[in-house]
Design a protein around this motif. Structure first.
Motif, mmCIF file in Angstrom:
data_model
loop_
_atom_site.group_PDB
_atom_site.id
_atom_site.type_symbol
_atom_site.label_atom_id
_atom_site.label_comp_id
_atom_site.label_asym_id
_atom_site.label_seq_id
_atom_site.Cartn_x
_atom_site.Cartn_y
_atom_site.Cartn_z
ATOM 1 N N GLN A 1 0.848 -1.190 0.000
ATOM 2 C CA GLN A 1 0.000 0.000 0.000
ATOM 3 C C GLN A 1 0.892 1.251 0.000
ATOM 4 O OE1 GLN A 1 -2.449 0.957 3.447
ATOM 5 N NE2 GLN A 1 -4.014 1.854 2.105
ATOM 6 N N GLU B 1 4.118 0.126 1.878
ATOM 7 C CA GLU B 1 4.091 -0.746 3.057
ATOM 8 C C GLU B 1 3.681 -2.150 2.635
ATOM 9 O OE1 GLU B 1 1.480 0.403 6.269
ATOM 10 O OE2 GLU B 1 2.057 -1.349 7.470
ATOM 11 N N LEU C 1 0.873 -8.424 4.734
ATOM 12 C CA LEU C 1 0.839 -9.866 4.505
ATOM 13 C C LEU C 1 -0.585 -10.395 4.310
ATOM 14 C CD1 LEU C 1 2.610 -12.425 4.394
ATOM 15 C CD2 LEU C 1 2.382 -12.575 6.894
ATOM 16 N N ARG C 2 -0.720 -11.337 3.396
ATOM 17 C CA ARG C 2 -1.997 -12.001 3.154
ATOM 18 C C ARG C 2 -1.796 -13.509 3.152
ATOM 19 N NH1 ARG C 2 -3.229 -7.747 4.304
ATOM 20 N NH2 ARG C 2 -4.533 -6.202 3.266
ATOM 21 N N ASN D 1 6.171 -4.628 8.608
ATOM 22 C CA ASN D 1 5.695 -4.639 9.993
ATOM 23 C C ASN D 1 6.442 -5.708 10.767
ATOM 24 O OD1 ASN D 1 3.190 -2.757 10.052
ATOM 25 N ND2 ASN D 1 2.998 -3.940 8.150
ATOM 26 N N ASP E 1 4.120 2.592 14.616
ATOM 27 C CA ASP E 1 2.848 2.287 13.963
ATOM 28 C C ASP E 1 1.676 2.445 14.929
ATOM 29 O OD1 ASP E 1 1.223 1.453 11.902
ATOM 30 O OD2 ASP E 1 2.099 -0.545 11.732
ATOM 31 N N ASP E 2 0.504 2.729 14.387
ATOM 32 C CA ASP E 2 -0.745 2.798 15.180
ATOM 33 C C ASP E 2 -0.585 3.730 16.372
ATOM 34 O OD1 ASP E 2 -1.316 0.784 13.429
ATOM 35 O OD2 ASP E 2 -1.410 -0.804 14.914
ATOM 36 N N LYS F 1 -5.449 5.349 12.539
ATOM 37 C CA LYS F 1 -6.640 5.763 11.797
ATOM 38 C C LYS F 1 -7.823 6.101 12.702
ATOM 39 C CE LYS F 1 -7.649 1.007 10.266
ATOM 40 N NZ LYS F 1 -6.313 0.393 10.162
ATOM 41 N N GLU G 1 -2.570 7.690 9.016
ATOM 42 C CA GLU G 1 -3.034 6.378 8.544
ATOM 43 C C GLU G 1 -4.541 6.391 8.283
ATOM 44 O OE1 GLU G 1 -1.603 3.718 11.929
ATOM 45 O OE2 GLU G 1 -0.999 2.625 10.135
ATOM 46 N N GLU H 1 -9.419 8.314 4.208
ATOM 47 C CA GLU H 1 -10.455 7.754 3.332
ATOM 48 C C GLU H 1 -11.185 8.784 2.477
ATOM 49 O OE1 GLU H 1 -12.955 5.349 5.829
ATOM 50 O OE2 GLU H 1 -11.517 3.691 5.832
ATOM 51 N N TYR I 1 -7.267 4.399 1.892
ATOM 52 C CA TYR I 1 -8.053 3.989 0.739
ATOM 53 C C TYR I 1 -8.324 5.160 -0.208
ATOM 54 C CZ TYR I 1 -9.059 -0.270 3.451
ATOM 55 O OH TYR I 1 -8.964 -1.434 4.163
ATOM 56 N N PRO J 1 -4.264 -1.584 -0.554
ATOM 57 C CA PRO J 1 -3.102 -2.458 -0.723
ATOM 58 C C PRO J 1 -3.221 -3.174 -2.059
ATOM 59 C CG PRO J 1 -4.027 -2.689 1.476
ATOM 60 C CD PRO J 1 -4.998 -1.856 0.692
HETATM 61 P P1 C2E Z 1 -1.021 -1.771 10.057
HETATM 62 O O1 C2E Z 1 0.429 -2.057 9.924
HETATM 63 O O2 C2E Z 1 -1.413 -0.625 10.902
HETATM 64 O O3 C2E Z 1 -1.550 -1.635 8.571
HETATM 65 C C1 C2E Z 1 -2.608 -0.785 8.215
HETATM 66 C C2 C2E Z 1 -3.887 -1.553 8.031
HETATM 67 O O4 C2E Z 1 -4.938 -0.642 7.721
HETATM 68 C C3 C2E Z 1 -3.861 -2.549 6.879
HETATM 69 O O5 C2E Z 1 -4.722 -3.630 7.209
HETATM 70 C C4 C2E Z 1 -4.457 -1.730 5.740
HETATM 71 O O6 C2E Z 1 -5.011 -2.522 4.713
HETATM 72 C C5 C2E Z 1 -5.527 -0.973 6.485
HETATM 73 N N1 C2E Z 1 -5.878 0.286 5.822
HETATM 74 C C6 C2E Z 1 -5.130 1.059 5.003
HETATM 75 N N2 C2E Z 1 -5.785 2.161 4.607
HETATM 76 C C7 C2E Z 1 -7.008 2.102 5.191
HETATM 77 C C8 C2E Z 1 -8.160 2.960 5.160
HETATM 78 O O7 C2E Z 1 -8.191 3.998 4.514
HETATM 79 N N3 C2E Z 1 -9.235 2.553 5.904
HETATM 80 C C9 C2E Z 1 -9.241 1.397 6.630
HETATM 81 N N4 C2E Z 1 -10.334 1.089 7.319
HETATM 82 N N5 C2E Z 1 -8.167 0.570 6.674
HETATM 83 C C10 C2E Z 1 -7.068 0.920 5.966
HETATM 84 P P2 C2E Z 1 -4.274 -5.143 7.001
HETATM 85 O O8 C2E Z 1 -3.484 -5.274 5.746
HETATM 86 O O9 C2E Z 1 -5.474 -5.986 7.165
HETATM 87 O O10 C2E Z 1 -3.262 -5.395 8.188
HETATM 88 C C11 C2E Z 1 -3.695 -5.330 9.518
HETATM 89 C C12 C2E Z 1 -2.537 -5.382 10.475
HETATM 90 O O11 C2E Z 1 -1.893 -6.653 10.437
HETATM 91 C C13 C2E Z 1 -1.436 -4.364 10.168
HETATM 92 O O12 C2E Z 1 -1.797 -3.082 10.637
HETATM 93 C C14 C2E Z 1 -0.282 -4.972 10.926
HETATM 94 O O13 C2E Z 1 -0.350 -4.659 12.282
HETATM 95 C C15 C2E Z 1 -0.542 -6.458 10.751
HETATM 96 N N6 C2E Z 1 0.320 -6.975 9.669
HETATM 97 C C16 C2E Z 1 0.108 -6.975 8.332
HETATM 98 N N7 C2E Z 1 1.152 -7.530 7.673
HETATM 99 C C17 C2E Z 1 2.047 -7.876 8.626
HETATM 100 C C18 C2E Z 1 3.352 -8.495 8.595
HETATM 101 O O14 C2E Z 1 3.937 -8.814 7.540
HETATM 102 N N8 C2E Z 1 3.961 -8.731 9.809
HETATM 103 C C19 C2E Z 1 3.380 -8.367 10.994
HETATM 104 N N9 C2E Z 1 4.038 -8.620 12.134
HETATM 105 N N10 C2E Z 1 2.176 -7.765 11.062
HETATM 106 C C20 C2E Z 1 1.519 -7.528 9.887
#
Ligand code: C2E
Ligand code: MG
Ligand code: MG
Ligand code: MG
Length: 293
Positions: free
Chosen positions: A45, A59, A62-63, A120, A181-182, A205, A238, A241, A260, A265
């Motif tokens: 993303q 960024e 992972l899926r 991350n 982050d966050d 966010k 972060e 929208e 978004y 992403p």
């Molecule tokens: P994060 O690192 O804070 O990533 C941001 C999350 O917010 C991502 O969700 C992204 O898709 C979502 N997002 C981005 N823009 C928007 C928006 O405008 N609105 C909304 N509602 N959401 C948005 P995702 O991809 O589902 O990932 C969730 C969390 O999972 C990540 O939060 C991170 O903490 C964790 N994660 C993802 N990939 C990895 C990884 O490779 N390793 C680790 N340790 N954690 C990961």
């Protein structure tokens, strides 16, 4: 049912807890096979620069495509991987894959490649002995410039173990960029910013969403700019929208945003197509004929 709640209340919950534990164990076992079965993949993303929205970084997110359950959210399987310790292996895969991708973009697009690629990092990885050395080796092996890799850590992860902050400091000393982050959702105070080297503050966010309101979130989002300016670090909003949010954030002094409104992403192939398109729109200055006319 009433009797169960009175006499032995646990008889009611036991089967459910068992089922949950079983499902957890089954999914955990599946996750152990996921890498070998090629079920994990990364989406990217953009992190954009305001006000224009030019991508400044990507960024890696992972899926997991589960053979039966379909796409599983990282909010579900990352905590699971942390509980069973498999996050170390999963995290290693993410690090390698993201660095290989960053190197490929660097080679193909040079100056026009994404300036930063973020990954991350979870608490368990930071606590793992040898983690920092592993990151350094991966960067060397793939040829990715250290300043181009950004590690995203949460307040909670940094404070989880005694050695986590040391690992973050060592990564920063190596030349990597550190993003918190966050920000705002953890339980720490602002003093973390005193102790921990931070280059980018990613404002969560849940606060950013309130920027267009008269709520406390808006005040906090605006005030954090003063903190980042004083500390000479960058602020990233972060979960942006809408155009109105983007406008307010820029007016408040935010230089970077993600959400978004700009891009969801996307696959590495889609990013590559976007880079190709950008290269075609703006030919590099060194290209023959580009300087004239
Ligand atoms: P994060 O690192 O804070 O990533 C941001 C999350 O917010 C991502 O969700 C992204 O898709 C979502 N997002 C981005 N823009 C928007 C928006 O405008 N609105 C909304 N509602 N959401 C948005 P995702 O991809 O589902 O990932 C969730 C969390 O999972 C990540 O939060 C991170 O903490 C964790 N994660 C993802 N990939 C990895 C990884 O490779 N390793 C680790 N340790 N954690 C990961
Ligand atoms: Mg992140
Ligand atoms: Mg975040
Ligand atoms: Mg998050």
């Amino acid at each position: 049912a009433a009797k169960a709640a009175g006499g032995n209340r646990w008889t009611w919950f036991d089967p459910i807890m068992d089922q949950l534990a079983e499902a957890d164990a089954r999914l955990g076992a599946d996750l152990r096979q996921a890498i070998a079965r090629d079920e994990l993949f990364l989406l990217y993303q953009p992190i954009v620069e305001l006000p224009g929205g030019t991508p400044a970084g990507m960024e890696a997110l992972l899926r997991w495509r589960h053979p039966e359950h379909g796409l599983i959210s990282p909010d579900v399987f990352i905590p699971l991987a942390e509980r069973n310790g498999y996050i170390v292996e999963v995290g290693r895969w993410v690090l390698e894959r993201a660095c290989e991708q960053a190197a490929a973009w660097q080679t193909a697009y040079g100056q026009n490649a994404p300036a930063k690629v973020s990954i991350n990092i979870s608490a368990r990885q930071l606590a793992e002995p040898g983690f920092v050395a592993e990151v350094a080796q991966t960067l060397d092996r793939t040829g990715v410039d250290r300043r181009r890799l950004m590690v995203e850590v949460t307040e909670t992860a940094v404070l989880s173990t005694g050695s986590a902050m040391d690992a973050v400091r060592e990564l920063h000393d190596l030349g990597l960029q550190v993003a918190l982050d966050d920000f705002g959702t953890g339980s720490s105070s602002l003093s973390l910013l005193v102790d921990c080297p931070v280059d980018y503050l990613k404002v969560d966010k849940s606060f950013v969403g309130g920027i267009t309101t008269a709520n406390a979130q808006a005040v906090i989002v605006q005030s954090l700019i003063g903190v980042t300016e004083g500390l000479r670090i960058e602020a990233v909003a972060e979960g942006v929208e809408s155009a109105e949010q983007a406008h307010r954030l820029h007016a408040a002094g935010y230089r970077f945003a993600q959400g978004y409104h700009y891009a969801r992403p996307m696959t590495a192939d889609d990013v590559t197509a976007m880079l190709d398109e950008a290269a075609n729109r703006e030919p590099a200055a060194s290209e023959p004929g580009a300087a004239t006319g």
